[in-house]
Design an enzyme around this catalytic site. Structure first.
Site, PDB file in Angstrom:
ATOM      1  N   ASP A   1      58.518  47.702  26.404  1.00 32.32           N
ATOM      2  CA  ASP A   1      59.996  47.411  27.619  1.00 32.32           C
ATOM      3  C   ASP A   1      60.237  48.779  28.224  1.00 32.32           C
ATOM      4  OD1 ASP A   1      60.275  45.561  29.813  1.00 32.32           O
ATOM      5  OD2 ASP A   1      62.458  45.656  28.967  1.00 32.32           O
TER       6      ASP A   1
ATOM      7  N   HIS B   1      54.588  40.845  35.653  1.00 35.33           N
ATOM      8  CA  HIS B   1      55.471  39.646  36.243  1.00 35.33           C
ATOM      9  C   HIS B   1      56.470  39.927  36.873  1.00 35.33           C
ATOM     10  CE1 HIS B   1      57.052  42.263  33.056  1.00 35.33           C
ATOM     11  NE2 HIS B   1      57.818  41.365  33.069  1.00 35.33           N
ATOM     12  N   ASP B   2      56.735  41.109  37.242  1.00 32.68           N
ATOM     13  CA  ASP B   2      57.639  42.169  37.734  1.00 32.68           C
ATOM     14  C   ASP B   2      57.515  42.322  39.573  1.00 32.68           C
ATOM     15  OD1 ASP B   2      59.264  42.483  36.040  1.00 32.68           O
ATOM     16  OD2 ASP B   2      58.498  44.214  34.768  1.00 32.68           O
TER      17      ASP B   2
ATOM     18  N   GLU C   1      55.884  51.531  28.867  1.00 30.57           N
ATOM     19  CA  GLU C   1      56.218  51.080  30.424  1.00 30.57           C
ATOM     20  C   GLU C   1      57.276  51.761  30.829  1.00 30.57           C
ATOM     21  OE1 GLU C   1      58.422  47.159  33.057  1.00 30.57           O
ATOM     22  OE2 GLU C   1      59.514  47.924  31.329  1.00 30.57           O
TER      23      GLU C   1
ATOM     24  N   ASP D   1      55.743  42.481  23.204  1.00 27.56           N
ATOM     25  CA  ASP D   1      56.722  43.131  23.866  1.00 27.56           C
ATOM     26  C   ASP D   1      57.366  43.858  22.666  1.00 27.56           C
ATOM     27  OD1 ASP D   1      57.588  44.302  26.862  1.00 27.56           O
ATOM     28  OD2 ASP D   1      56.544  42.357  27.353  1.00 27.56           O
TER      29      ASP D   1
END
Ligand code: GLC
Length: 550
Positions: free
Chosen positions: A200, A326-327, A254, A99
């Site tokens: 990210d 995870h969000d 993302e 990430d």
């Protein structure tokens, strides 16, 4: 002509390391735990891993606040454990991506510590402003997590911008030195053998000049002035030209609030600067814009989102496919049914695994983990959840507000992976850093390994089938019965094969619908999630995949 790239044939698995598996008994998931489970991941048919951040971090946003980009946090096992995992991944013919979080750092990063003291060359590494006359904030932007986007720093005597938590100051990407730092980070990991990056909130890195007030957005104020900002393509092209083009790697961006047309500016295979994109449109079938603004689940809305991306990227760019990460809350609790847990869990797998693109699974998705419903709001850990609970909808009852967290919180996806029915779900022999979902006695990997009919074994079957059928990799996509509120039906057409995927989202029997020109008597039913004769009626949450060999 579509480009041949290795990631197009793969299935990835996202690890959110704190809650995956604890290997050293300190209660926190780590890389030793990952190492133990590499064969498990391989057995699913996954060929790649995306690690959510594993760098040193104070943990204000569970690792998305990085204090050192060129190391691995000691609690995850440090560099020694990382090298072992990387080697283990490559030995198994798998790939590993990291990430990359460079919209912001932790406020504990050395750069920020020096920047607030105006030590060169760090003075302009972040976005500092004096504030407006009368003690007003530099502009009206909101942070995505904690109130306004500006915090006063006593030491520097200025405000700094943070689009996320207070402890996540935004980097000043307009500063060429900052871009050079990013390139150093990229080369560091690529030289070590890493195979790519998930980037990210990368569409946020270029802010509109002058940081003007936003008069457009009622919430998330400021977003039009920093999402897809003025220099975004220029900076991404620079990273590509100076770094990525020199390695056999891929990039996954993302991108909050993006539609296919705009996405193509980033990921068109001829002209783009990145390879794939995590879009949020497919997450908005039960909410407006973010999970935090819930609405009633609308299947047509979800179908439209998936189909739009399938159709508009066709022949030009490659889709990244996901339903959990995870969000977001757990997918069965959101779009399926906890009553028809097994059926809906399997159906949702079919729904996305046979589309065109590279699928990602999120830890626990493969065993149908569900939302978590603690009795006390203080049990939540996530910075965004805690802020929203304390500051929004204060006119509602505490019970209503707690129920909203049950539905919306990111912590739904962050409870430890349920490996067995042993203490702490087999996640750790110590005291777990976070609460284990009490349903682990019935939902866990060990139990599902034993059960040929489990969600876990269904994922294995579906992934193996996906990989065995060239039409899934190459075929075009067509959606049928678009307005149907219960069924999601799509077909895939390739040179030698044709596939029809039928998914029912109804919690009661529903009539089978088959598009004209699809003769089921000549097809083979290659995958189904329920037992019994496959007739004209679909069982609740039934999914079928039919294959024609041309
Ligand atoms: C991304 C991450 C999320 C994180 C945020 C700030 O959206 O997926 O977990 O909190 O960026 O870094």
């Amino acid at each position: 002509m579509e480009r041949k790239r290795w990631y197009k044939d793969m299935v990835f698995y996202q690890i959110w390391p704190r809650s995956f598996k604890d290997g050293d008994g300190d209660g926190m998931g780590d890389l030793w735990g990952v190492y133990e489970k590499l064969d498990y991941l391989k057995s699913l048919g996954c060929d790649g891993i995306w690690f959510s951040p594993i760098y040193p971090s104070p943990g204000a946003d569970c690792g998305y606040d990085i204090a050192d980009y060129m190391d691995i946090a000691p609690e995850f096992g440090g560099m020694e454990a990382f090298r072992k995992v990387l080697e283990g991944v490559h030995e198994r013919g798998m790939k590993l991506i990291m990430d990359l979080v460079v919209n912001h750092t932790s406020d504990e990063h050395e750069w920020f510590q020096k920047s607030r003291k105006r030590i060169e060359p760090y003075t302009d590494y972040y976005i500092w402003r004096p504030g407006k006359p009368g003690g007003k904030l530099p502009n009206n932007w909101d942070s995505n997590f904690e109130g306004k986007a500006w915090t006063w720093d006593e030491e520097r005597g200025e405000y700094y911008l943070h689009l996320f938590a207070v402890k996540q100051p935004d980097l000043n990407m307009d500063n060429p030195l900052v871009r050079e730092e990013v390139k150093k980070i990229l080369r560091f990991w690529l030289d070590m053998g890493v195979d790519g990056f998930r980037e990210d909130v990368i569409t946020y890195i270029s802010k509109k000049e002058g940081l003007p007030d936003d008069h457009l957005f009622p919430v998330y104020k400021g977003m039009p002035n920093y999402n897809h900002g003025p220099h975004i393509h220029e900076y991404l092209a620079e990273f590509k030209r100076d770094v990525f083009d020199h390695y056999d790697c891929f990039t996954l961006a993302e991108a909050p609030l993006v539609w296919p047309k705009q996405a193509l500016k980033y990921i068109d295979e001829e002209t783009g600067q990145l390879d794939m994109m995590i879009q949020f449109e497919c997450q908005c079938a039960d909410c407006l814009f973010t999970d935090w603004m819930p609405t009633k689940f609308s299947l047509p809305k979800m179908k439209k989102a998936f189909s739009d991306w399938q159709e508009k990227l066709e022949g030009r760019a490659w889709n990244m496919l996901y339903i959990e990460n995870h969000d977001h809350p757990r997918i069965i609790s959101r779009y399926g049914s906890e009553v028809f847990w097994k059926e809906s869990g399997k159906m949702l797998a079919v729904m996305y695994l046979f589309q065109k693109g590279t699928p990602f699974l999120y830890q626990g998705q493969e065993i149908g983990m569900l939302n978590w419903r603690p009795a006390d709001p203080d049990m939540y850990e996530d910075v965004q959840t805690r802020w929203q609970y304390a500051n929004t909808e204060l006119n509602k009852s505490p019970e209503d507000r707690l129920h909203r967290l049950w539905r919306c919180s990111r912590d739904n996806a962050r409870t430890p992976v349920q490996w067995s029915d042993e203490e702490n779900a087999g996640f750790t022999t110590g005291t777990p850093w976070f609460h284990v979902n009490p349903n682990y006695k019935t939902i866990n990997v060990a139990q599902q390994e034993q059960d040929p009919d489990s969600i876990l074994n269904f994922y294995r079957k579906a992934i193996a089938l996906r990989k065995a059928l060239p039409v899934v990799r190459y075929g075009t996509y067509t959606e049928h019965f678009k307005n149907d509120r219960n069924l999601y039906v799509y077909s895939r057409d390739g040179a030698t094969q044709r596939l029809l995927v039928i998914c029912s989202f109804a919690d009661r029997p529903a009539g089978l619908k088959v598009p004209k020109s699809f003769d089921l008597s000549k097809a083979e039913l290659v995958l189904r999630n329920v037992e019994g004769p496959a007739g004209q009626v679909l069982m609740p949450y039934e999914a079928r995949v039919y294959l024609w060999n041309k």
